[in-house]
Design a protein around this motif. Structure first.
Motif, PDB file in Angstrom:
ATOM      1  N   TYR A  78      73.432  33.063  35.508  1.00 28.34           N
ATOM      2  CA  TYR A  78      73.919  34.215  36.221  1.00 28.34           C
ATOM      3  C   TYR A  78      75.433  33.577  36.919  1.00 28.34           C
ATOM      4  N   THR A  79      75.464  32.325  37.135  1.00 29.09           N
ATOM      5  CA  THR A  79      76.778  31.615  37.737  1.00 29.09           C
ATOM      6  C   THR A  79      77.917  31.794  36.457  1.00 29.09           C
ATOM      7  N   GLN A  80      77.280  31.310  35.399  1.00 28.38           N
ATOM      8  CA  GLN A  80      78.101  31.361  34.186  1.00 28.38           C
ATOM      9  C   GLN A  80      78.751  32.950  33.655  1.00 28.38           C
ATOM     10  N   LEU A  81      77.560  33.847  33.919  1.00 27.71           N
ATOM     11  CA  LEU A  81      78.119  35.093  33.435  1.00 27.71           C
ATOM     12  C   LEU A  81      79.020  35.740  34.663  1.00 27.71           C
ATOM     13  N   LYS A  82      78.946  35.294  35.886  1.00 23.67           N
ATOM     14  CA  LYS A  82      80.024  35.789  36.947  1.00 23.67           C
ATOM     15  C   LYS A  82      81.359  34.901  36.541  1.00 23.67           C
ATOM     16  N   MET A  83      81.352  33.777  36.230  1.00 19.54           N
ATOM     17  CA  MET A  83      82.715  33.147  35.734  1.00 19.54           C
ATOM     18  C   MET A  83      83.220  33.815  34.573  1.00 19.54           C
ATOM     19  N   ARG A  84      82.452  34.307  33.532  1.00 22.24           N
ATOM     20  CA  ARG A  84      83.228  35.151  32.514  1.00 22.24           C
ATOM     21  C   ARG A  84      83.396  36.516  32.702  1.00 22.24           C
ATOM     22  N   ALA A  85      82.660  37.111  33.533  1.00 27.32           N
ATOM     23  CA  ALA A  85      82.814  38.535  34.148  1.00 27.32           C
ATOM     24  C   ALA A  85      84.331  39.046  34.199  1.00 27.32           C
ATOM     25  N   ILE A 100      76.381  43.211  41.137  1.00 25.74           N
ATOM     26  CA  ILE A 100      74.673  42.816  40.432  1.00 25.74           C
ATOM     27  C   ILE A 100      74.603  41.417  40.250  1.00 25.74           C
ATOM     28  N   LEU A 101      75.689  40.816  39.737  1.00 25.94           N
ATOM     29  CA  LEU A 101      75.416  39.337  39.766  1.00 25.94           C
ATOM     30  C   LEU A 101      75.296  38.668  40.986  1.00 25.94           C
ATOM     31  N   ASP A 102      76.320  39.234  41.793  1.00 23.34           N
ATOM     32  CA  ASP A 102      75.997  38.458  43.100  1.00 23.34           C
ATOM     33  C   ASP A 102      74.603  38.739  43.858  1.00 23.34           C
ATOM     34  N   SER A 103      74.111  39.764  43.609  1.00 26.03           N
ATOM     35  CA  SER A 103      72.524  40.096  44.057  1.00 26.03           C
ATOM     36  C   SER A 103      71.686  39.141  43.274  1.00 26.03           C
ATOM     37  N   MET A 104      71.918  38.979  41.964  1.00 26.31           N
ATOM     38  CA  MET A 104      70.816  37.841  41.229  1.00 26.31           C
ATOM     39  C   MET A 104      71.103  36.724  41.797  1.00 26.31           C
TER      40      MET A 104
END
Length: 195
Positions: free
Chosen positions: A127-134, A144-148
């Motif tokens: 999830y952290t990787q997804l947030k960095m690339r978002a 949504i990523l923050d929630s996860m």
């Protein structure tokens, strides 16, 4: 979240047919809750029965779009203005699994906790990787990523608490040098170790 309200929210944007709704739902939620197309059409049928949506004539490709009705808008407004209760959320399978592990003979509870911790930490990293690339302009996906991320962090903290509770219980039992009874199960002091 109910699929019903999700579809109503999507139809508030404008008329759409089933496959469009499924794609929009998955896009809006970052594909964190994939929908089966059968769920979409079953839900649309119920929404139409309840007069919350209305089917429009088929288009040239044979697709039947739906549109939200005034009653559907009212139901959607109520949903958005009503807080989500903890009783409305699905059961916590992990809490149930650990509760049952404690009372099931032959289950190594610390191993169950550790296995889940490893999986949750791995998910947290993803999830952290997804947030960095978002895309930083995609506020809905970032929330949504923050929630996860927050849920995964809370789960790791809870697992740490579970493990610490088991260690304390085993330590208390070893000072008495007798097994600790936990419901129908006996926890031997030497079988609980801190990882």
């Amino acid at each position: 979240m109910s699929i019903k309200h999700g579809l109503l929210a999507l139809l508030e944007r404008g008329p759409a047919y089933g496959y469009q709704l499924r794609s929009s739902f998955e896009e809006s939620t970052g594909a964190t809750w994939p929908l089966n197309i059968g769920q979409v059409y079953t839900t649309l049928t119920r929404l139409e029965r309840d007069h919350l949506v209305r089917a429009l004539p088929e288009n040239d490709q044979g697709q039947r779009p739906y549109t939200i009705t005034d009653a559907g808008r009212a139901a959607l407004a109520v949903w958005f203005s009503t807080p989500v209760s903890s009783t409305d959320r699905p059961r916590d399978e992990l809490a149930i699994k650990l509760a049952l592990a404690l009372t099931t003979p032959g289950v190594n509870v610390p191993d169950v906790v550790q296995t889940q911790r490893v999986a949750t930490i791995r998910a947290l990293q993803e999830y952290t990787q997804l947030k960095m690339r978002a895309n930083q302009d995609d506020t809905a996906w970032l929330l949504i990523l923050d929630s996860m991320i927050f849920r995964a962090e809370a789960e790791v903290r809870w697992l740490d608490h579970c493990e610490a509770s088991l260690v304390r219980k085993a330590a208390a039992a070893s000072t008495h040098s007798t097994p600790v009874e936990d419901g129908d199960r006996v926890i031997e002091p030497h079988k609980v170790s801190r990882r």
